[in-house]
Scaffold this motif. Structure first.
Motif, mmCIF file in Angstrom:
data_model
loop_
_atom_site.group_PDB
_atom_site.id
_atom_site.type_symbol
_atom_site.label_atom_id
_atom_site.label_comp_id
_atom_site.label_asym_id
_atom_site.label_seq_id
_atom_site.Cartn_x
_atom_site.Cartn_y
_atom_site.Cartn_z
ATOM 1 N N ASN A 120 0.824 -1.220 0.000
ATOM 2 C CA ASN A 120 0.000 0.000 0.000
ATOM 3 C C ASN A 120 0.857 1.269 0.000
ATOM 4 N N ASP A 121 2.021 1.155 -0.615
ATOM 5 C CA ASP A 121 2.956 2.291 -0.657
ATOM 6 C C ASP A 121 2.779 3.029 -1.985
ATOM 7 N N PHE A 122 1.684 3.722 -2.112
ATOM 8 C CA PHE A 122 1.400 4.426 -3.370
ATOM 9 C C PHE A 122 2.311 5.641 -3.554
ATOM 10 N N ASP A 123 2.681 6.251 -2.445
ATOM 11 C CA ASP A 123 3.646 7.349 -2.543
ATOM 12 C C ASP A 123 5.010 6.833 -3.008
ATOM 13 N N GLY A 124 5.305 5.585 -2.649
ATOM 14 C CA GLY A 124 6.542 4.970 -3.116
ATOM 15 C C GLY A 124 6.537 4.781 -4.628
ATOM 16 N N ILE A 125 5.372 4.423 -5.167
ATOM 17 C CA ILE A 125 5.244 4.279 -6.622
ATOM 18 C C ILE A 125 5.431 5.643 -7.288
ATOM 19 N N ILE A 126 4.858 6.675 -6.686
ATOM 20 C CA ILE A 126 4.997 8.030 -7.231
ATOM 21 C C ILE A 126 6.467 8.453 -7.198
ATOM 22 N N PHE B 144 -4.059 6.660 -9.676
ATOM 23 C CA PHE B 144 -5.307 5.892 -9.746
ATOM 24 C C PHE B 144 -5.380 4.882 -8.604
ATOM 25 N N LEU B 145 -4.270 4.178 -8.359
ATOM 26 C CA LEU B 145 -4.236 3.213 -7.260
ATOM 27 C C LEU B 145 -4.431 3.914 -5.916
ATOM 28 N N LYS B 146 -3.962 5.131 -5.825
ATOM 29 C CA LYS B 146 -4.097 5.926 -4.597
ATOM 30 C C LYS B 146 -5.507 6.504 -4.459
ATOM 31 N N LYS B 147 -6.292 6.335 -5.528
ATOM 32 C CA LYS B 147 -7.662 6.860 -5.606
ATOM 33 C C LYS B 147 -7.700 8.393 -5.621
ATOM 34 N N ASP B 148 -6.603 8.948 -6.124
ATOM 35 C CA ASP B 148 -6.553 10.394 -6.313
ATOM 36 C C ASP B 148 -7.029 10.665 -7.739
ATOM 37 N N TYR B 149 -8.333 10.530 -7.930
ATOM 38 C CA TYR B 149 -8.907 10.602 -9.274
ATOM 39 C C TYR B 149 -8.777 11.993 -9.889
#
Length: 323
Positions: A226-232, A253-258
């Motif tokens: 759940n490390d979406f900031d890591g992906i960014i 999208f995975l972070k649900k920041d649509y």
């Protein structure tokens, strides 16, 4: 006093004649060594011809000097080639490494003298051979899992010969194996940017496949945590702007920041040159519009999805929204 001066002039003339004869003799010995494929001896003699004969005003000597300048880089190349071939036959690791070092030293001399004396073919041949030598050295550590050492050697191979696509791909793979994602993508991006053609097509395809494989692997690992900031953050390290924006769209999208996906989606899609990559962006964009209950924009984005595995679900989503 006059007699002494005359004697000195006579001695000087004798010395010059002797030097001319000596250079021509050494030149013949060098040519004989080349004919006998004794390239180490030939290189030694050719160096002497150039050193002793370059200041001469005798045409015969200068002709041999010019010939020596053309043959010297070739002789050093052959010395390096022979040492590399001998190294491959050795089973003792230390002896093999020493022989490879000998090959590289000779090839460096071939490149240096070839550059000085403008023997372009010898320089290019030496570069290619040097790349092959370092690649051969890298095989053992790569196969043994020592990817740091393999990367060091493949990097030298790629630096010596930037047309060595095999070395470049293996360098990228070594970086990926060490979890040096940005470094691996950088090398693959360089390969993917090569001009299309029979020589490069296979390497370009492999480079693109590696980028997709290791990007997806990296995203999957971070997503599981759940490390979406890591992906960014990972995306921001990517030099290739198209890939960077594609990964950012997926990450947001995975972070649900649509809202962020909607903000950057169209520009990200426009950067993509591969239909599958563009379709991935448009699918996430359509899904984001759908999440924001903007049916018209969602349908518009889904209709721009043309490549599988996104085309079928996009078509189904657009049809469902249109009802």
């Amino acid at each position: 006093m006059r007699k002494i001066v005359l004697l000195a002039v006579a001695l000087f003339g004798f010395t010059a004649a002797f030097a001319q004869s000596d250079v021509l003799t050494v030149a013949q010995e060098a040519n004989d060594a080349l004919g006998a494929k004794n390239y180490a001896k030939a290189a030694e003699l050719l160096e002497k011809v150039i050193a002793d004969g370059s200041a001469s005003e005798d045409e015969a000597v200068l002709e041999q000097v010019n010939s020596a300048k053309k043959n010297l880089p070739i002789a050093y190349f052959r010395v390096g080639q022979s040492a590399a071939s001998a190294a491959q036959k050795l089973t003792d690791a230390a002896a093999q490494s020493a022989k490879y070092d000998e090959a590289v030293a000779a090839l460096d001399k071939a490149m240096a003298t070839g550059t000085t004396y403008k023997v372009v073919a010898a320089v290019n041949n030496a570069k290619r051979m040097k790349g092959m030598v370092y690649s051969a050295q890298a095989a053992a550590p790569f196969n043994g899992g020592d990817f740091a050492k393999a990367a060091e050697l493949f990097a030298k191979a790629y630096e010596a010969d930037n047309t060595n696509n095999s070395a470049a791909l293996n360098l990228a793979e070594s970086y990926f194996k060490m979890d040096k994602y940005a470094e691996g993508v950088k090398v693959c991006t360089e390969i993917a940017a090569l001009p299309a053609g029979q020589k490069n097509d296979a390497a370009i395809a492999q480079a693109k496949a590696k980028i997709n494989q290791y990007t997806n692997n990296k995203i999957a690992t971070l997503q599981q945590a759940n490390d979406f900031d890591g992906i960014i953050a990972m995306a921001e390290s990517i030099a290739d702007e198209a890939l960077k924006q594609k990964v950012l769209v997926q990450a947001y999208f995975l972070k649900k920041d649509y809202d962020k996906v909607i903000e950057i989606g169209e520009a990200a899609a426009a950067l993509q040159t591969d239909p599958a990559d563009q379709s991935a962006v448009y699918f996430n964009l359509g899904s984001s519009y759908n999440a924001k209950e903007n049916k018209a924009k969602a349908i518009e984005a889904f209709k721009k999805v043309t490549a599988e595995p996104y085309a079928t679900p996009a078509k189904e989503a657009a049809a469902a929204l249109a009802q």
